[in-house]
Design an enzyme around this catalytic site. Structure first.
Site, PDB file in Angstrom:
ATOM      1  N   GLU A 258      -9.628  -1.992   5.207  1.00  0.00           N
ATOM      2  CA  GLU A 258     -10.285  -1.748   6.551  1.00  0.00           C
ATOM      3  C   GLU A 258     -11.599  -2.600   6.683  1.00  0.00           C
ATOM      4  O   GLU A 258     -12.230  -2.999   5.650  1.00  0.00           O
ATOM      5  CB  GLU A 258     -10.583  -0.298   6.414  1.00  0.00           C
ATOM      6  CG  GLU A 258      -9.361   0.607   6.376  1.00  0.00           C
ATOM      7  CD  GLU A 258      -8.649   0.953   7.628  1.00  0.00           C
ATOM      8  OE1 GLU A 258      -8.626  -0.111   8.422  1.00  0.00           O
ATOM      9  OE2 GLU A 258      -8.050   1.974   7.689  1.00  0.00           O
TER      10      GLU A 258
ATOM     11  N   ASP B 147       0.939  -1.185   0.085  1.00  0.00           N
ATOM     12  CA  ASP B 147      -0.078  -0.197   0.088  1.00  0.00           C
ATOM     13  C   ASP B 147       0.828   1.395   0.017  1.00  0.00           C
ATOM     14  O   ASP B 147       2.131   1.178  -0.027  1.00  0.00           O
ATOM     15  CB  ASP B 147      -0.994   0.086   1.085  1.00  0.00           C
ATOM     16  CG  ASP B 147      -0.317  -0.511   2.330  1.00  0.00           C
ATOM     17  OD1 ASP B 147       0.857  -0.376   2.720  1.00  0.00           O
ATOM     18  OD2 ASP B 147      -0.837  -0.686   3.510  1.00  0.00           O
TER      19      ASP B 147
ATOM     20  N   ASN C 299      -7.625  -2.782  14.394  1.00  0.00           N
ATOM     21  CA  ASN C 299      -8.930  -3.216  13.782  1.00  0.00           C
ATOM     22  C   ASN C 299      -8.984  -4.535  13.059  1.00  0.00           C
ATOM     23  O   ASN C 299     -10.260  -4.664  12.234  1.00  0.00           O
ATOM     24  CB  ASN C 299      -9.649  -1.929  13.131  1.00  0.00           C
ATOM     25  CG  ASN C 299      -8.958  -1.366  11.918  1.00  0.00           C
ATOM     26  OD1 ASN C 299      -8.047  -2.199  11.530  1.00  0.00           O
ATOM     27  ND2 ASN C 299      -9.446  -0.327  11.525  1.00  0.00           N
TER      28      ASN C 299
ATOM     29  N   HIS D  40      -7.041  -4.576  10.214  1.00  0.00           N
ATOM     30  CA  HIS D  40      -6.915  -4.416   8.683  1.00  0.00           C
ATOM     31  C   HIS D  40      -5.559  -5.155   8.300  1.00  0.00           C
ATOM     32  O   HIS D  40      -4.605  -5.181   9.100  1.00  0.00           O
ATOM     33  CB  HIS D  40      -6.872  -3.041   8.196  1.00  0.00           C
ATOM     34  CG  HIS D  40      -5.735  -2.137   8.801  1.00  0.00           C
ATOM     35  ND1 HIS D  40      -6.019  -0.666   9.363  1.00  0.00           N
ATOM     36  CD2 HIS D  40      -4.579  -2.407   8.736  1.00  0.00           C
ATOM     37  CE1 HIS D  40      -4.694  -0.309   9.649  1.00  0.00           C
ATOM     38  NE2 HIS D  40      -3.804  -1.120   9.306  1.00  0.00           N
TER      39      HIS D  40
HETATM   40  C1  GLP Z   1      -0.417   0.124   8.738  1.00  0.00           C
HETATM   41  C2  GLP Z   1      -0.055  -0.659   7.343  1.00  0.00           C
HETATM   42  C3  GLP Z   1      -0.362  -2.150   7.733  1.00  0.00           C
HETATM   43  C4  GLP Z   1       0.214  -2.550   8.836  1.00  0.00           C
HETATM   44  C5  GLP Z   1      -0.654  -1.855  10.070  1.00  0.00           C
HETATM   45  C6  GLP Z   1       0.039  -2.255  11.523  1.00  0.00           C
HETATM   46  O1  GLP Z   1      -0.996   1.385   8.775  1.00  0.00           O
HETATM   47  N1  GLP Z   1      -0.811  -0.143   6.209  1.00  0.00           N
HETATM   48  O2  GLP Z   1       0.311  -2.665   6.492  1.00  0.00           O
HETATM   49  O3  GLP Z   1       0.307  -3.873   9.064  1.00  0.00           O
HETATM   50  O4  GLP Z   1      -0.836  -0.784   9.754  1.00  0.00           O
HETATM   51  O5  GLP Z   1       1.097  -1.345  11.557  1.00  0.00           O
HETATM   52  P1  GLP Z   1       2.091  -1.435  12.948  1.00  0.00           P
HETATM   53  O6  GLP Z   1       2.991  -2.838  12.506  1.00  0.00           O
HETATM   54  O7  GLP Z   1       2.925  -0.562  13.126  1.00  0.00           O
HETATM   55  O8  GLP Z   1       1.455  -2.118  14.081  1.00  0.00           O
END
Ligand code: GLP
Length: 243
Positions: free
Chosen positions: A143, A67, A136, A138
């Site tokens: 989402e 992404d 959440n 995702h």
């Molecule tokens: C982000 C990304 C995800 C990621 C998630 C968790 O916003 N788009 O790919 O897995 O949130 O992030 P973190 O690893 O910092 O908890």
């Protein structure tokens, strides 16, 4: 599903990096699906170390990130393009043309989504997809909601996601409200998926994702359908999964 729970972060990072290195040894031309967020950083650090020690090469590999924020120029401090350069790309032997991220400031975002899917198809799909998990549920930026999308698409980021990511920006206002993300279909087509989770704040959602009902309200729950899902968690994130 193969679930591994590690006592230390160090062990988790080493196991994840070793899995990717093994994939590259088996298939130097592997197509890797990469993730951002704080979770995979330790794995990338370990891979950089291994690369410096001559233990892994990315020379023939191709990468596709999940992404990118909409509206941030590539060279913005917090773009995922900058993140990947900072944590992996500039430290290893991946040729520049072999790394791919959706273009967040494309003139025509809908065309950009189609182009990205076509590019992944052309590369013959993803061999190993790395994923983190949002609070959440995702994955990528898919989402929770009534519907999920299969292909790459534009998403409105959930308020919770913007707040969680505000720690990287000067203020919440600066966190983009949209992103381009590959869809669940792209993720589920990967031949192997490696889901990483760390920290006590991920324990609840990891349990819902892996042991709860499969629902669009927890996008990560769709991973239960994948025939080759590997989950690596630290003991805090995996706390509620231990029998
Ligand atoms: C982000 C990304 C995800 C990621 C998630 C968790 O916003 N788009 O790919 O897995 O949130 O992030 P973190 O690893 O910092 O908890």
């Amino acid at each position: 599903m193969n679930l591994f729970i590690y006592e230390s972060n160090e062990q988790l990072n080493a196991a994840a990096a070793n899995l990717m290195a093994a994939e590259l040894q088996r298939n130097p031309k592997a197509v890797l699906g990469l993730a951002t967020g704080s979770t995979p950083i330790g794995m990338y650090e370990k891979l950089v170390e291994m690369h410096r020690a001559g233990l892994v090469s990315f020379r023939e590999a191709t990468t596709y990130n999940l992404d990118e924020y909409v509206g941030l120029p590539r060279d913005h401090e917090e773009s995922y393009y900058t993140f990947m350069n900072r944590h992996l790309f500039r430290h290893v032997d991946l040729p520049e043309g072999s790394t791919h991220l959706p273009l967040g400031n494309a003139e025509n975002p809908a065309d950009e989504c189609l182009r990205y899917d076509a590019s992944i198809e052309q590369a013959n799909g993803i061999d190993l997809q790395i994923l983190g998990i949002g609070h959440n549920g995702h994955v990528g930026f898919n989402e929770p909601g009534d519907e999920l999308h299969s292909g790459t698409h534009i998403v409105q980021l959930a308020e919770e996601t913007r707040k969680a990511n505000a720690r990287f920006f000067a203020s919440l206002d600066e966190v983009p409200s949209e992103a381009i993300t590959v869809g669940m279909g792209v993720i589920l087509k990967a031949r192997t998926i490696l889901l990483l989770a760390r920290g006590a704040d991920k324990a609840e959602i990891l349990k819902r994702a892996l042991r709860g009902p499969i629902t669009t309200q927890v996008p990560a729950s769709l991973l239960q359908l994948h025939p080759n899902l590997i989950v690596m968690a630290d003991s805090e994130a995996g706390r509620l999964l231990q029998a």
